[in-house]
Design an enzyme around this catalytic site. Structure first.
Site, mmCIF file in Angstrom:
data_model
loop_
_atom_site.group_PDB
_atom_site.id
_atom_site.type_symbol
_atom_site.label_atom_id
_atom_site.label_comp_id
_atom_site.label_asym_id
_atom_site.label_seq_id
_atom_site.Cartn_x
_atom_site.Cartn_y
_atom_site.Cartn_z
ATOM 1 N N TYR A 1 18.511 29.351 6.572
ATOM 2 C CA TYR A 1 17.370 29.973 7.234
ATOM 3 C C TYR A 1 17.518 29.927 8.761
ATOM 4 C CZ TYR A 1 14.790 29.837 2.791
ATOM 5 O OH TYR A 1 14.375 30.016 1.504
ATOM 6 N N ARG B 1 -10.259 0.790 15.729
ATOM 7 C CA ARG B 1 -10.266 1.564 14.492
ATOM 8 C C ARG B 1 -11.276 0.857 13.597
ATOM 9 N NH1 ARG B 1 -4.519 2.165 11.549
ATOM 10 N NH2 ARG B 1 -5.065 0.006 11.054
ATOM 11 N N MET C 1 13.539 23.723 1.220
ATOM 12 C CA MET C 1 12.659 22.973 0.336
ATOM 13 C C MET C 1 13.431 22.125 -0.674
ATOM 14 S SD MET C 1 9.550 24.320 -2.105
ATOM 15 C CE MET C 1 8.547 24.839 -0.712
ATOM 16 N N LYS D 1 0.843 -1.199 0.000
ATOM 17 C CA LYS D 1 0.000 0.000 0.000
ATOM 18 C C LYS D 1 0.876 1.247 0.000
ATOM 19 C CE LYS D 1 -0.422 0.227 5.044
ATOM 20 N NZ LYS D 1 -1.343 0.363 6.190
#
Length: 358
Positions: A254, A129, A302, A33
């Site tokens: 940063y 669940r 990023m 999955k």
């Protein structure tokens, strides 16, 4: 081309599957999955299809992707179907489906087909669940067993705390499962990756290895005699694309999270949190620089991160930086970064996958 890449070792994947199957002592459903936890579901399923007893996916979209790629092995929808109309697709594409809610039981009962449905009936033994209560479970088994469209079932549950080896919850769940299944026909499925590695006394007909297939240890840092046999499947790498020199007192990146306390040679690497590398990896997070241990410095941005090249005089532009793999492993890296070994490969984006052996 941007040098960020994820090397996927398919031989290691097969090795880990065989280990899981051996530990389980029966059949093993390879869980692919979430795009095989970021490793590529189609490629991983193809690598395992010759020996896997079946595959586990979260939803029908993932199953149809595998079928479209030519995967013919059994595929289980581990969350089951989300709408009764999907049962027609379950039959058309010869899928297995979990049944974990009363409405799904009723949908199966109302579904008319000449095909035989293979159902994995799920008990809520304490995860709270998905899953049926013990009374619902036994009633559903009786109802479904009487239907001509339902074949032999697999009885399953899911552990909530199997990665906590000193916790009694797993034993409680096993006891409830055994009580609920007493006298019911069907194979059983208990163990996920943590249970396979940490609870060798548990036995069922089917096991469901997920994270361990990809070489990560869900029990880390707890000791496991079997986890050391796992082989990491993914190696995440990129290259130094620029070299900078910082004087004492100069900040980097940063927020000036790193300030040089010595003359520092900095390597700028084409890898960032948009690729899936953790944004909040701290100063000192281990990496390999041309195969030699090194450290990350400065805040991950990023598209780029920075490493300390001061003690790597031969490293420079084009040097290969390994972010995770055999060292550091994702199991070691994740807690340093405030995340989990499950999340790291699942977050992978943009870095090109390269499958080995070619």
């Amino acid at each position: 081309m941007r040098p960020a890449r994820a090397l996927i070792d398919l031989d290691a994947l097969r090795h880990n599957y065989r280990l899981a199957r051996r530990l389980g002592g029966g059949k093993a459903l390879a869980v692919v999955k979430a795009d095989a936890y970021g490793h590529g579901a189609v490629a991983c399923a193809r690598a395992l299809e010759a020996e896997a007893d079946g595959f586990g996916v979260a939803c029908i979209e993932e199953a149809l992707e595998l079928r479209a790629a030519g995967i013919r092995a059994p595929i289980l929808l581990m969350e089951g179907f989300f709408d009764a109309a999907e049962l027609a697709l379950v039959v058309e594409h010869d899928l297995w489906t979990a049944v974990a809610s009363p409405w799904q039981v009723e949908a199966v009962a109302a579904f008319s087909t000449t095909a035989t449905l293979r159902i994995w009936l799920k008990l809520d033994s304490g995860m709270h669940r998905l899953g049926l209560s013990a009374d619902e479970f036994r009633a559903a088994h009786a109802q479904l067993s009487a239907l001509p469209q339902v074949g032999p079932m697999v009885l399953m549950t899911h552990f909530a705390r199997a990665d906590e080896l000193d916790c009694g919850r797993t034993a409680e769940q096993v006891a409830l499962f055994e009580q609920a299944c007493a006298g019911l026909a069907g194979e059983t499925s208990l163990c996920n990756s943590p249970a396979l590695l940490g609870w060798p006394q548990l036995h069922s007909d089917w096991v469901r290895p997920g994270l361990m297939l990809y070489g990560a240890d869900p029990l880390y840092p707890q000791a496991s005699p079997h986890a050391c046999q796992l082989r990491p499947v993914m190696t995440l790498q990129s290259q130094v694309i620029a070299v900078r020199e910082l004087a004492v007192g100069e900040p980097l990146g940063y927020g000036a999270r790193f300030v040089a306390t010595r003359s520092t040679r900095v390597g700028v690497v084409a890898m960032g949190y948009a690729d899936g590398y953790p944004q909040f990896a701290p100063n000192g997070t281990p990496v390999l620089i041309d195969g030699v241990p090194g450290e990350l410095i400065g805040r991950v941005s990023m598209d780029m991160l920075t490493v300390d090249l001061t003690d790597h005089p031969h490293a420079g532009h084009g040097s290969v930086v390994t972010l995770w793999g055999t060292a550091p492993t994702i199991s070691e890296l994740a807690p340093r970064c405030g995340t989990s070994a499950y999340r790291l490969p699942c977050s992978l984006k943009r870095a090109a996958r390269v499958y080995l052996p070619l």
